[in-house]
Each structure stands twice: as C-alpha cells, then as structure tokens.
Design a protein around this motif. Structure first.
Motif, mmCIF file in Angstrom:
data_model
loop_
_atom_site.group_PDB
_atom_site.id
_atom_site.type_symbol
_atom_site.label_atom_id
_atom_site.label_comp_id
_atom_site.label_asym_id
_atom_site.label_seq_id
_atom_site.Cartn_x
_atom_site.Cartn_y
_atom_site.Cartn_z
ATOM 1 N N GLN A 100 -16.207 41.552 -0.189
ATOM 2 C CA GLN A 100 -16.222 40.098 -0.013
ATOM 3 C C GLN A 100 -16.629 39.723 1.411
ATOM 4 O O GLN A 100 -17.360 38.746 1.624
ATOM 5 N N THR A 101 -16.189 40.489 2.405
ATOM 6 C CA THR A 101 -16.555 40.221 3.796
ATOM 7 C C THR A 101 -18.062 40.321 3.990
ATOM 8 O O THR A 101 -18.678 39.478 4.643
ATOM 9 N N ALA A 102 -18.661 41.356 3.399
ATOM 10 C CA ALA A 102 -20.115 41.523 3.495
ATOM 11 C C ALA A 102 -20.837 40.396 2.777
ATOM 12 O O ALA A 102 -21.845 39.875 3.260
ATOM 13 N N VAL A 103 -20.310 39.985 1.630
ATOM 14 C CA VAL A 103 -20.911 38.886 0.862
ATOM 15 C C VAL A 103 -20.828 37.582 1.647
ATOM 16 O O VAL A 103 -21.794 36.818 1.730
ATOM 17 N N ASN A 104 -19.648 37.309 2.226
ATOM 18 C CA ASN A 104 -19.463 36.068 2.988
ATOM 19 C C ASN A 104 -20.430 35.984 4.158
ATOM 20 O O ASN A 104 -20.948 34.919 4.487
ATOM 21 N N SER A 105 -20.662 37.109 4.801
ATOM 22 C CA SER A 105 -21.591 37.145 5.932
ATOM 23 C C SER A 105 -22.999 36.768 5.487
ATOM 24 O O SER A 105 -23.693 35.994 6.148
ATOM 25 N N LEU A 106 -23.413 37.299 4.347
ATOM 26 C CA LEU A 106 -24.757 37.018 3.838
ATOM 27 C C LEU A 106 -24.851 35.644 3.192
ATOM 28 O O LEU A 106 -25.946 35.122 2.985
ATOM 29 N N GLY A 107 -23.718 35.061 2.866
ATOM 30 C CA GLY A 107 -23.711 33.718 2.284
ATOM 31 C C GLY A 107 -23.504 32.635 3.318
ATOM 32 O O GLY A 107 -23.308 31.466 2.973
ATOM 33 N N ALA A 166 -25.026 30.432 6.329
ATOM 34 C CA ALA A 166 -26.333 30.002 6.835
ATOM 35 C C ALA A 166 -26.520 30.332 8.310
ATOM 36 O O ALA A 166 -27.648 30.581 8.763
ATOM 37 N N SER A 167 -25.426 30.352 9.090
ATOM 38 C CA SER A 167 -25.558 30.612 10.522
ATOM 39 C C SER A 167 -26.106 32.012 10.792
ATOM 40 O O SER A 167 -26.741 32.253 11.818
ATOM 41 N N GLN A 168 -25.866 32.934 9.863
ATOM 42 C CA GLN A 168 -26.391 34.297 10.009
ATOM 43 C C GLN A 168 -27.917 34.294 10.036
ATOM 44 O O GLN A 168 -28.543 35.137 10.676
ATOM 45 N N PHE A 169 -28.504 33.301 9.356
ATOM 46 C CA PHE A 169 -29.958 33.265 9.231
ATOM 47 C C PHE A 169 -30.611 32.415 10.317
ATOM 48 O O PHE A 169 -31.819 32.207 10.296
ATOM 49 N N ASN A 170 -29.799 31.915 11.229
ATOM 50 C CA ASN A 170 -30.343 31.104 12.308
ATOM 51 C C ASN A 170 -30.181 31.768 13.668
ATOM 52 O O ASN A 170 -30.379 31.127 14.701
ATOM 53 N N GLN A 171 -29.789 33.029 13.684
ATOM 54 C CA GLN A 171 -29.649 33.743 14.944
ATOM 55 C C GLN A 171 -31.031 33.985 15.553
ATOM 56 O O GLN A 171 -31.990 34.305 14.850
ATOM 57 N N LYS A 172 -31.111 33.808 16.868
ATOM 58 C CA LYS A 172 -32.399 33.919 17.541
ATOM 59 C C LYS A 172 -32.449 35.150 18.448
ATOM 60 O O LYS A 172 -31.437 35.545 19.029
ATOM 61 N N LYS A 173 -33.621 35.709 18.562
ATOM 62 C CA LYS A 173 -33.857 36.826 19.463
ATOM 63 C C LYS A 173 -34.825 36.372 20.546
ATOM 64 O O LYS A 173 -35.927 35.896 20.236
ATOM 65 N N VAL A 174 -34.403 36.482 21.799
ATOM 66 C CA VAL A 174 -35.235 36.053 22.926
ATOM 67 C C VAL A 174 -35.824 37.285 23.599
ATOM 68 O O VAL A 174 -35.100 38.171 24.044
ATOM 69 N N SER A 175 -37.158 37.317 23.675
ATOM 70 C CA SER A 175 -37.851 38.447 24.311
ATOM 71 C C SER A 175 -38.534 37.945 25.577
ATOM 72 O O SER A 175 -39.531 37.221 25.508
ATOM 73 N N PRO A 176 -37.986 38.297 26.757
ATOM 74 C CA PRO A 176 -38.594 37.841 28.019
ATOM 75 C C PRO A 176 -39.741 38.746 28.447
ATOM 76 O O PRO A 176 -39.768 39.938 28.126
ATOM 77 N N SER A 177 -40.694 38.173 29.171
ATOM 78 C CA SER A 177 -41.813 38.974 29.682
ATOM 79 C C SER A 177 -41.376 39.852 30.845
ATOM 80 O O SER A 177 -42.010 40.869 31.136
ATOM 81 N N VAL A 178 -40.294 39.444 31.513
ATOM 82 C CA VAL A 178 -39.747 40.216 32.636
ATOM 83 C C VAL A 178 -38.243 40.317 32.440
ATOM 84 O O VAL A 178 -37.593 39.336 32.088
ATOM 85 N N SER A 179 -37.675 41.473 32.658
ATOM 86 C CA SER A 179 -36.239 41.646 32.470
ATOM 87 C C SER A 179 -35.616 42.248 33.730
ATOM 88 O O SER A 179 -36.314 42.661 34.652
ATOM 89 N N VAL A 212 -28.768 32.254 0.817
ATOM 90 C CA VAL A 212 -27.658 31.322 1.020
ATOM 91 C C VAL A 212 -27.769 30.093 0.145
ATOM 92 O O VAL A 212 -26.787 29.614 -0.432
ATOM 93 N N GLY A 213 -28.984 29.566 0.047
ATOM 94 C CA GLY A 213 -29.187 28.298 -0.637
ATOM 95 C C GLY A 213 -29.482 27.214 0.383
ATOM 96 O O GLY A 213 -29.634 27.467 1.579
#
Length: 764
Positions: free
Chosen positions: A61-68, A70-83, A545-546
């Motif tokens: 159920q925990t795994a299902v709730n995570s995939l259900g 919507a916030s899980q699908f809005n996570q962003k990955k930021v890739s900088p040109s310089v780190s 999610v829907g």
C-alpha cells in the motif's frame, strides 16, 4: 468450593471420594472445552498469519500510495552548467514550477552596510571620556526611513554603547565589539545592517563631535536614500506645501537654467511613516511649464507646481507632508547614477531661491553619509545585480524567490551559469521498483496462506476465507487493466525529427511503462519506463495518478470580416457596454487600462483584430487570454475568428450590446467551467487499498472479526469453566452430605454390631 479442598470426602462411604469427583470433573471439562480450545488455537494461528499478511499489504500500500500521489510526478531535476565552489548561483525548483531552463549572469552580490569605529583601549572604558567630550551626547542612526536615537552619558562604556544600539534598533542594526589585536587601541565598535541591500544602508546625524570622535565624520552634502526626509521653509506651518514669492513677473515658457547647465530637485512626500521620493532632472531646456508637467507626471499627480498671483507653490494634492531636497541622485566614480544616495547641488539651491523665491531650512537632520574616503566605512551596502535570460534585475538579497513560481535562485559569486530543469523520474522509478518487490512478497504470502494441497494433506490458514483469497484478484484486475487518457501520439516518422506530435486519446497499460506480471511475478524495466515517460510526462501522470479540475473554457466567435472597411475612422467602444467577467473580476473594455476611452483603430481587419486582442489582454486578467485566427487568409472570403480562452477554472461572462458585439462574431453569454475528474491506475488502486484496509473493508473487516471471535471464544471458555466448577462444587456438597449419612449409619451399625457381639459373648 473447590473440589477436593477437603480430603475427608469418602471417609464415610469409601466410595464418594474427592479423587472420583475430580476425575469426573476433568473428563467433563475436556469433553466440553475441546471444541472451543481447538477453535481458539485456529483463531490464534490465523491472527498471527494475518499480522504477517498485513505487514506485506501495508508495504504494498505504501508503494501504491507513492505512485498515486501527483506530487511524485512533479519533482524537478536541476542540472547546472557549473557545479561546486565555482558556481555563480544555485537553483531550487519546486513541483509547482513550469521552468525548463534559465541563464543567470551575476554582476554583483548583495551585501551588508558595515562601519567600524576608531579604536578604544578598553571596552569597559567611558566612550565620552576616551573622546575627551563632556556632558551627555546623542546621535541618530537612520535606516530605511526610520530613525533610532542613541543617548550616552559619561558612564556609558564602549560595550554598553553596542547594547544601546542593538536595543534601540530592535536588532535591525547590529553592533558588536571586536578585538583587532592593535597594541594601543585594540577594541573597535562594529555597526552593520542586519540584512543586505541598499535599502538597509546606515546613515548618521546628531552630535558631530561625537560622530567625528567615533570615526564617522559626516559629509552633509551626501545623504542616504533611506535617510532623505527633505527640507522645508522655516516658519511654514502648512506642511502640505512650500511656497515662495516671485520678485518679477514670469512667463510659463521662461527657461530655468542657462546654456549647458543642469541640476535636480527631489520631492519627498510623507504619508504616515512612509516616504516617497521623486527626483526631477532639470536642464537648459526646462521651463516653468515643463517643470510643472514633469512634477505632475513623475509623482503621479501627488505633487503640483502652481504659479499665480506672484507666488510659486509646490504642494501635495492628497494632504501628505511635502519636503524638498536641493539636489538629486549621487553619481559613482564611474559616472553611473547611484540611486541609493543623494547629493546636494548648489545650482539647485540657487534655482529655488532665484526662480521660485524659496530658501530651505537645511538644519533639519537628514541621514548623512560619511565621506567617500572614510576608511571606517569598511563595506558598502549593495543590492544584488544580475540578469536572468538577458533581463537585468536588482534585488536587496542574494536569495531570490520572486522570479518564477516555486523557484529559489541563490546568488553565490560573480559569474555566469545556466540551468536545465527536467522532470525527475528517479523517484518514480524507485517507487516502481519498490512496488514490484512489495507485490512479489505479498503474492508469495497470499499463495501460501490460501493454498490447499490434497496430496500432501496440507492447507493454508485462510483456505476458504474469501476476504483473503479475493485480494489477489482485486489487485491484479487493476494492475492489468488498460485505460484511456488524454495524451499525444507521433504522426509520421517517430524515429526521426520529422514526426509530429498531436493531441489524442491514448490507451495505456503498465506494461507500456516497463511493469509486467508473468506467472505471478512482477518485474520492472527501468529503461522502458524512462523511454515511455519522457515521451509525454503529463500523459504518464494522467495514467498513473489521474487528473481532476475545472475544464478550460474555449470561446470561439463567429467568423466575421469587413469591420475595418466599414469603420475607417475606428470603432468607438464608449457606448458598447462591452465587459468581460472572469475570476470574479470585471474588465470594462469601453476604457483602456488607464481609464481613457477606448477606440479600436486599424487599417485592416487583421490590424484591428490584433489591437482588440491586445486591448483585452492588457488588463492582465489571470487565466484569461484573447486571440484570433485568420480563416482563408489572402482569399476574397477571408474572415476573422476571435477566441477567448480561460484556464483558471472560472466561469466566463461576456456582456455588451448585442449589435455591437455581433460585428466581432461575439454575443452576450455565460460559459460555465465544468469539473472533470479522472482517476489513473494507481489512483484507483490507492482507493481500493484504502477501502480494503479500512475497518469496513474486506481485510479490515476480517481482521476485526477474528479479534471479536477470539474474544467470544475466551468468554465462552471461561463461562463453561465457571459452569462446570459450580456444578461440581454442588456435587461435592451433595456427596459430602451422603457420605456423612453413610458414616452415621455405619457408626450405628457398628454400635449395634458391638452390642450383638457383647450379648453373644455373655451368653456363651
């Protein structure tokens, strides 16, 4: 009474003994409790197995709730040109942001304004005595339009002065003592703004001998923006105006300065505790009339210049207090305008006196700066200067949160950096991997718990329990289903850039995203998932999610044309009553955004259509956008179709005279935004699992029934034991009575026998 508590039972009869009664009781207990104990044992085993199954279900159920979610699908990955340490800035992007990329150039970091005092031999020594000053003294620190007065006497030490500054300013100006290590005068008072930015710059006024002794000698021609209050005339009690007498008659077109001359005047308008400052530049072409127009325009009509009856009067129009500063913005060493500071100008002083008959009382304290070469001003407060995607910006802080929704830009050092923002699929892939593991553990447990093996003669504890055996089919039916969502498909060659994506209904299953079930085992292919997800992240979210929310409103007018030809002088909107109501706001299209009457002009239908669309969009109504489409462009039958789109879930209402709106293909009407809700695969499974595990659900209900059954069985066993105990206590009493009677009879018989024996002995 406990059976066998008296060991004398049976003495009289030799038959009705405690041992006999205990054996009878034990036999009856066993016969009556055997069934209940067996049931209780089975219940205990089921509860134990159920607890293990519940743990597996909860992990799933925990795994299902995570995939259900919507916030899980809005996570962003930021890739900088310089780190690393060489990065000019860092970027944090939240789930609500639509940002895809950003280029940042940092020219200047925001920093605090910092002063140090001259050195003192001892931090506990008197400030005034060290400086050779008698009596009591005071000075004022000015910051962002607020004044903080500091009073000291002969007993005030350097350390106490720091405490006074911190207390008076409420911590907005920070003071501390530092030991520089100097052999003669090691202790210095450091005074700095708590926050960065020029608006927090520190300036001084007050006792000049004290300030000079501290190392902060004032430059009274240089005033910090936050300390500019303006000057007034001595004796003028009307604080809304400053007026002077003209010695000669003037013409409104008379010029104020000579050839090549220039200066500035700054008007300070005070409303309560708020100061608004307006600097007006004056050059050789400025006249009385043009200056009056400049003042009115620059101040938004808050200040006017009136010249009549031999007097020149500057006055506010809203009852606010007025001050004038004879100067304007300072200029830095490179010739750039420094809007954080103002400088007095003798030309401005002369202009006010000669052209307006005004002499200012400059004794009114301002927030004065120290001289530019003062080494005790160890760091000048600055705003951050940077550009984002080519747009130059300034902020008082290095942490920028207002460039884009749910986005934080942290400036670190001068330099250039670019950021690429993409959907972060790593967390989703990890959740899918966790789902597969949890699913396989759960199915193994369910199979063992519900399996019957006739050959081996074994069966699981939940064979025949539908609440448990149906779990597998409930879950699999959802996981294996195909659902249709709004998405995109590629038309043409999908393997090359020649393919074109178009909106379409798309049928999808978990197998499309790398999640498959074979022979009861779930496997996850992350490579297949990443490929499919990247095709259309929004479609993936709808499938997993829907989606829910109000549908967009799309209003398309009738196709029209010829309105430019029919109205060569333009179309006056004054009497049209044309209004649009959206988001509980009304825009009156009979007027411009500034309130002026609106006339639609244009030499062609296209030009007029563009001007009308620009007019509607100029009001900036959130979620509302007007546009138009040219139908049969270039042909004799060319038409214009106006379109209005609403994207924020509000109803849309068009008001106006019907005949007027008709020429644009519009009509008075109201369009309603409908609520739409669609549930994706894991949205459905999330709801199913929640219902299943609830106390009213199949699993939760069965768990509760086992608990209730256990309670009832224990109560039945205790009641049965109590009943048998009572029964045998009664039997003991009865047997004891019988035994007593038998004992008495035996005694009587014994007496008689003895008597007979005695008689027989006498006769012999």
């Amino acid at each position: 009474m406990a059976v066998g508590s008296l060991g004398s039972l049976g003495i009289g009869s030799g038959v009705l003994t405690s041992d006999t009664l205990n054996k009878l009781k034990e036999a009856e207990m066993h016969a009556n409790l055997k069934f209940y104990n067996s049931q209780l044992e089975t219940n205990g085993l089921r509860q134990k197995d159920l607890a293990e199954l519940e743990a597996k279900l909860l992990a799933f159920q925990t795994a299902v709730n995570s995939l259900g979610d919507a916030s899980q699908f809005n996570q962003k990955k930021v890739s900088p040109s310089v780190s690393g340490d060489s990065a000019a800035a860092s970027l944090t992007v939240g789930s609500l942001s639509n940002l895809t990329n950003m280029k940042v150039i940092v020219d200047q970091l925001a920093q605090k304004d910092v002063y140090q005092s001259n050195g003192f031999k001892d931090k506990t020594s008197s400030v005034l005595q060290n400086l050779g000053l008698s009596g009591t003294k005071s000075f004022t620190i000015t910051q962002d339009g607020k004044e903080y007065k500091i009073e000291i006497d002969q007993s005030t030490t350097v350390a106490q002065l720091a405490e006074k500054i911190n207390s008076a300013t409420g911590g907005k100006v920070e003071a501390k003592i530092v030991n520089t290590g100097d052999k003669e005068n090691p202790y210095r008072l450091v005074v700095q703004s708590k926050d960065t930015g020029t608006q927090n710059n520190i300036s001084f006024s007050g006792d000049e001998d004290l300030l000079k002794g501290m190392g902060w000698e004032l430059d009274k021609n240089s005033i910090s923006a936050g300390g500019l209050f303006g000057f007034r005339q001595q004796g003028n009690t009307d604080k809304t105006q400053i007026s002077g007498s003209l010695t000669t008659s003037i013409n409104e077109n008379d010029k104020l300065l000579g050839s090549g001359e220039k200066t500035s005047l700054t008007f300070v308008v005070k409303n309560g505790d708020t100061y608004d400052r307006y600097t007006i530049d004056i050059d050789e072409n400025t006249t009385y009339k043009s200056l009056a127009e400049q003042i009115s325009k620059k101040t938004g009509g808050k200040v006017n210049l009136e010249i009549k009856d031999g007097a020149a009067t500057f006055k506010t129009t809203n009852g606010a207090e007025l001050g004038i500063f004879d100067g304007g913005y300072a200029v830095d060493e490179d010739g750039n305008i420094d809007k954080a500071n103002y400088t007095r100008d003798d030309k401005a002083t002369s202009l006010l006196k000669d052209k307006f008959g005004i002499t200012l009382d400059t004794s009114t304290p301002q927030g004065y700066n120290v001289s530019k070469d003062n080494k005790n001003h160890i760091q000048k407060g600055m705003d951050a200067i940077f550009s984002v995607d080519g747009v130059q910006m300034t902020r008082p802080t290095n942490t920028i949160t207002d460039i884009s929704p749910d986005t934080t830009l942290e400036l670190k050092q001068k330099g250039e950096i670019s950021f690429n923002v993409t959907q972060d699929t790593a967390a989703i892939a990890e959740s899918l991997e966790s789902l597969a593991t949890a699913y396989n553990d759960l199915m193994l447990n369910l199979t063992a718990a519900t399996k019957y093996d006739p050959d081996a003669g074994t069966k699981g504890n939940f064979v025949g329990v539908n609440a448990i055996s149906n779990i597998k089919s409930q879950i699999n039916n959802i996981l294996l289903q195909t659902i249709t969502v709004d998405g995109t498909i590629t038309v043409g060659d999908s393997e090359t850039s020649e393919g074109t994506k178009i909106s379409s209904k798309v049928s999808l299953s978990l197998a499309d995203y790398g999640l498959t079930i074979s022979n009861g085992t779930m496997t996850f292919d992350s490579s297949k998932f990443n490929t499919k997800f990247s095709e259309d992240p929004e479609m993936a979210e709808r499938f997993f999610v829907g989606s829910n929310g109000f549908e967009d409103i799309n209003l398309s007018g009738e196709k029209v044309g010829g309105f430019a030809k029919d109205n060569p002088g333009g179309i006056n909107f004054t009497d049209s009553e044309f209004k649009i109501i959206y988001n509980e706001e009304t825009i009156d299209l009979t007027k411009t955004k500034n309130g002026d009457p609106f006339v639609l002009t244009g030499s062609t239908d296209e030009e007029m259509a563009q001007n009308l669309v620009d007019h509607i969009n100029s009001f900036g109504l959130e979620g509302l956008e007007a546009s138009f489409e040219i139908i049969n462009q270039g042909s004799p039958d060319q038409k214009i179709q106006f379109k209005i789109k609403g994207t924020s879930g509000s109803d849309l209402e068009i008001q106006g005279k019907e005949e007027f709106l008709k020429q644009f293909g519009l009509s008075p009407k109201t369009m309603y935004s409908n609520w739409k809700e669609e549930t994706g695969t894991f949205g459905v499974l999330k709801n199913t699992m929640r219902e299943m595990m609830s106390s009213e659900g199949s699993f939760g209900g069965y768990k509760a029934s086992l608990t209730k059954e256990s309670k009832n069985l224990n109560e039945t066993i205790e009641n049965t034991k109590s009943s048998i105990d009572t029964k045998y206590d009664t039997m003991w009493s009865t047997w004891a009575a019988y035994d007593s009677i038998i004992s008495k009879l035996n005694n009587q018989a014994s007496v008689i026998a003895n008597m007979i024996n005695a008689a027989n002995n006498q006769n012999s």
